[in-house]
Design a protein around this motif. Structure first.
Motif, PDB file in Angstrom:
ATOM      1  N   SER A 126      54.414  36.686  49.071  1.00  0.00           N
ATOM      2  CA  SER A 126      54.671  37.832  48.783  1.00  0.00           C
ATOM      3  C   SER A 126      53.318  37.667  47.228  1.00  0.00           C
ATOM      4  CB  SER A 126      56.081  38.850  47.454  1.00  0.00           C
ATOM      5  OG  SER A 126      56.144  38.750  46.875  1.00  0.00           O
ATOM      6  N   THR A 127      52.170  39.202  47.632  1.00  0.00           N
ATOM      7  CA  THR A 127      51.589  39.592  46.727  1.00  0.00           C
ATOM      8  C   THR A 127      52.206  39.690  45.421  1.00  0.00           C
ATOM      9  OG1 THR A 127      51.612  41.619  47.693  1.00  0.00           O
ATOM     10  CG2 THR A 127      49.864  40.039  48.107  1.00  0.00           C
ATOM     11  N   ASP A 128      53.475  40.004  45.193  1.00  0.00           N
ATOM     12  CA  ASP A 128      54.057  40.791  43.860  1.00  0.00           C
ATOM     13  C   ASP A 128      54.300  39.459  43.218  1.00  0.00           C
ATOM     14  OD1 ASP A 128      57.933  40.789  44.257  1.00  0.00           O
ATOM     15  OD2 ASP A 128      55.896  39.157  44.508  1.00  0.00           O
ATOM     16  N   VAL A 129      53.506  37.857  42.977  1.00  0.00           N
ATOM     17  CA  VAL A 129      53.450  37.090  42.109  1.00  0.00           C
ATOM     18  C   VAL A 129      52.148  36.934  41.869  1.00  0.00           C
ATOM     19  CG1 VAL A 129      55.430  35.650  43.188  1.00  0.00           C
ATOM     20  CG2 VAL A 129      53.981  35.824  43.789  1.00  0.00           C
ATOM     21  N   PHE A 130      51.463  38.643  42.270  1.00  0.00           N
ATOM     22  CA  PHE A 130      49.704  37.514  40.888  1.00  0.00           C
ATOM     23  C   PHE A 130      50.293  38.629  40.555  1.00  0.00           C
ATOM     24  CE2 PHE A 130      48.855  36.643  46.100  1.00  0.00           C
ATOM     25  CZ  PHE A 130      48.641  35.436  45.889  1.00  0.00           C
ATOM     26  N   ARG A 131      49.167  38.062  39.239  1.00  0.00           N
ATOM     27  CA  ARG A 131      48.945  38.946  37.947  1.00  0.00           C
ATOM     28  C   ARG A 131      47.795  40.788  38.477  1.00  0.00           C
ATOM     29  NH1 ARG A 131      45.291  34.676  35.137  1.00  0.00           N
ATOM     30  NH2 ARG A 131      44.526  36.710  33.774  1.00  0.00           N
ATOM     31  N   SER A 132      47.973  41.070  37.684  1.00  0.00           N
ATOM     32  CA  SER A 132      47.404  42.804  37.864  1.00  0.00           C
ATOM     33  C   SER A 132      46.053  42.150  37.630  1.00  0.00           C
ATOM     34  CB  SER A 132      47.891  43.121  36.663  1.00  0.00           C
ATOM     35  OG  SER A 132      47.697  42.890  35.697  1.00  0.00           O
ATOM     36  N   ILE A 133      45.495  43.046  37.888  1.00  0.00           N
ATOM     37  CA  ILE A 133      44.120  43.552  37.964  1.00  0.00           C
ATOM     38  C   ILE A 133      43.597  43.828  36.908  1.00  0.00           C
ATOM     39  CG2 ILE A 133      41.494  45.072  38.834  1.00  0.00           C
ATOM     40  CD1 ILE A 133      42.912  43.211  41.161  1.00  0.00           C
ATOM     41  N   ASP A 134      44.684  44.742  36.105  1.00  0.00           N
ATOM     42  CA  ASP A 134      44.088  45.139  34.638  1.00  0.00           C
ATOM     43  C   ASP A 134      44.401  43.967  33.881  1.00  0.00           C
ATOM     44  OD1 ASP A 134      43.433  47.370  35.240  1.00  0.00           O
ATOM     45  OD2 ASP A 134      45.676  48.865  34.097  1.00  0.00           O
ATOM     46  N   ASP A 135      45.212  42.974  33.958  1.00  0.00           N
ATOM     47  CA  ASP A 135      45.251  41.320  33.281  1.00  0.00           C
ATOM     48  C   ASP A 135      44.586  40.389  33.159  1.00  0.00           C
ATOM     49  OD1 ASP A 135      46.962  40.024  32.122  1.00  0.00           O
ATOM     50  OD2 ASP A 135      47.649  38.711  33.913  1.00  0.00           O
ATOM     51  N   MET A 136      44.232  40.090  34.701  1.00  0.00           N
ATOM     52  CA  MET A 136      42.654  39.917  35.218  1.00  0.00           C
ATOM     53  C   MET A 136      41.646  40.119  34.538  1.00  0.00           C
ATOM     54  SD  MET A 136      43.342  37.900  38.994  1.00  0.00           S
ATOM     55  CE  MET A 136      43.407  39.490  39.671  1.00  0.00           C
ATOM     56  N   ALA A 137      41.361  41.656  34.343  1.00  0.00           N
ATOM     57  CA  ALA A 137      40.462  41.983  33.899  1.00  0.00           C
ATOM     58  C   ALA A 137      40.014  42.078  32.051  1.00  0.00           C
ATOM     59  CB  ALA A 137      39.970  43.587  34.477  1.00  0.00           C
ATOM     60  N   ALA A 138      41.267  41.667  31.417  1.00  0.00           N
ATOM     61  CA  ALA A 138      41.138  41.725  30.024  1.00  0.00           C
ATOM     62  C   ALA A 138      41.070  40.192  30.088  1.00  0.00           C
ATOM     63  CB  ALA A 138      42.819  42.083  29.620  1.00  0.00           C
ATOM     64  N   GLU A 139      41.506  39.405  30.127  1.00  0.00           N
ATOM     65  CA  GLU A 139      41.332  37.665  30.555  1.00  0.00           C
ATOM     66  C   GLU A 139      39.753  37.757  30.427  1.00  0.00           C
ATOM     67  OE1 GLU A 139      42.603  33.209  31.648  1.00  0.00           O
ATOM     68  OE2 GLU A 139      42.680  34.898  32.858  1.00  0.00           O
ATOM     69  N   SER A 140      39.124  38.125  31.714  1.00  0.00           N
ATOM     70  CA  SER A 140      37.406  37.954  32.065  1.00  0.00           C
ATOM     71  C   SER A 140      37.126  38.287  30.965  1.00  0.00           C
ATOM     72  CB  SER A 140      37.854  38.594  33.690  1.00  0.00           C
ATOM     73  OG  SER A 140      36.131  38.244  33.994  1.00  0.00           O
ATOM     74  N   THR A 141      36.932  39.869  30.619  1.00  0.00           N
ATOM     75  CA  THR A 141      36.526  40.640  29.483  1.00  0.00           C
ATOM     76  C   THR A 141      36.379  39.194  28.222  1.00  0.00           C
ATOM     77  OG1 THR A 141      36.654  42.346  30.393  1.00  0.00           O
ATOM     78  CG2 THR A 141      36.304  42.138  27.360  1.00  0.00           C
ATOM     79  N   ARG A 142      37.311  38.989  27.415  1.00  0.00           N
ATOM     80  CA  ARG A 142      37.865  38.216  26.665  1.00  0.00           C
ATOM     81  C   ARG A 142      36.888  36.790  26.955  1.00  0.00           C
ATOM     82  NH1 ARG A 142      42.430  36.764  26.740  1.00  0.00           N
ATOM     83  NH2 ARG A 142      42.257  34.467  27.318  1.00  0.00           N
ATOM     84  N   LEU A 143      36.888  36.207  27.986  1.00  0.00           N
ATOM     85  CA  LEU A 143      36.131  34.975  28.718  1.00  0.00           C
ATOM     86  C   LEU A 143      34.794  35.110  28.661  1.00  0.00           C
ATOM     87  CD1 LEU A 143      38.405  33.183  30.954  1.00  0.00           C
ATOM     88  CD2 LEU A 143      38.479  32.441  28.205  1.00  0.00           C
ATOM     89  N   GLU A 144      34.575  36.332  28.616  1.00  0.00           N
ATOM     90  CA  GLU A 144      32.639  36.668  29.122  1.00  0.00           C
ATOM     91  C   GLU A 144      32.705  36.794  27.678  1.00  0.00           C
ATOM     92  OE1 GLU A 144      30.379  40.103  31.390  1.00  0.00           O
ATOM     93  OE2 GLU A 144      32.150  40.625  30.582  1.00  0.00           O
ATOM     94  N   GLY A 145      32.833  37.439  26.807  1.00  0.00           N
ATOM     95  CA  GLY A 145      32.609  37.625  25.138  1.00  0.00           C
ATOM     96  C   GLY A 145      32.096  36.296  24.324  1.00  0.00           C
ATOM     97  N   LEU A 146      32.674  35.008  25.039  1.00  0.00           N
ATOM     98  CA  LEU A 146      32.584  33.376  24.774  1.00  0.00           C
ATOM     99  C   LEU A 146      31.164  33.139  25.264  1.00  0.00           C
ATOM    100  CD1 LEU A 146      36.267  32.432  25.021  1.00  0.00           C
ATOM    101  CD2 LEU A 146      35.415  32.913  22.950  1.00  0.00           C
ATOM    102  N   PHE A 147      30.513  33.183  25.718  1.00  0.00           N
ATOM    103  CA  PHE A 147      29.128  33.112  26.443  1.00  0.00           C
ATOM    104  C   PHE A 147      28.028  34.240  25.660  1.00  0.00           C
ATOM    105  CE2 PHE A 147      32.438  31.483  29.470  1.00  0.00           C
ATOM    106  CZ  PHE A 147      31.400  30.570  30.028  1.00  0.00           C
TER     107      PHE A 147
END
Length: 151
Positions: A126-147
């Motif tokens: 079931s794909t409903d157990v996966f994180r949302s695109i928005d949730d992943m994008a927010a984490e990615s943006t935060r991590l990207e800023g650390l580089f």
């Protein structure tokens, strides 16, 4: 950012937080622990031995760089760094990738339980157990800023 392919999966550019000429790092759609990310070569190569020497070097140097940042950002005290090479080793996407998981004391009852979790973490039908695109994008943006400014 350009298009990124992870095996047969086209990744959203918003999932990718770090890249080099040969590798890229991206957030996980179903992390085993907070901060569980992946690093993969740009070229889709099913198995570790399919990589060129230059790709291996870049993949592991990128993994090391990402690991330092992720461990610090998620207040880890250790790391699990894992490559599942082939289906009999638990690889679910036929594209070489390194799992980087920040670890803390007591995060699993038995330390090696992480490998059981890792083996099955993305195999739920079931794909409903996966994180949302928005949730992943927010984490990615935060991590990207650390580089930024990181050399």
């Amino acid at each position: 950012m350009s298009n990124f392919q992870f095996g047969a999966h086209a990744l959203q550019a918003s999932q990718v937080f770090f890249q080099t000429r040969l590798s890229f790092a991206f957030v996980n759609r179903k992390p085993v622990v907070p901060g569980h990310v992946l690093v993969s070569p740009r070229r889709v190569a099913p198995r570790f031995c399919d990589l060129t020497a230059e790709e291996v070097s870049d993949l592991f140097l990128t993994s090391q760089r990402v690991a330092r940042v992720v461990e610090k950002e998620y207040n880890g005290t250790s790391l699990t760094v894992s490559v599942q090479d082939g289906p009999d080793a638990g690889q679910s996407v036929p594209h070489v990738h390194v799992h980087i998981l920040p670890r803390k004391a007591g995060d699993f009852k038995r330390n090696d339980d992480i490998y059981t979790e890792l083996e099955g973490h993305d195999k739920t039908p079931s794909t409903d157990v996966f994180r949302s695109i928005d949730d992943m994008a927010a984490e990615s943006t935060r991590l990207e800023g650390l580089f930024i400014g990181d050399s």
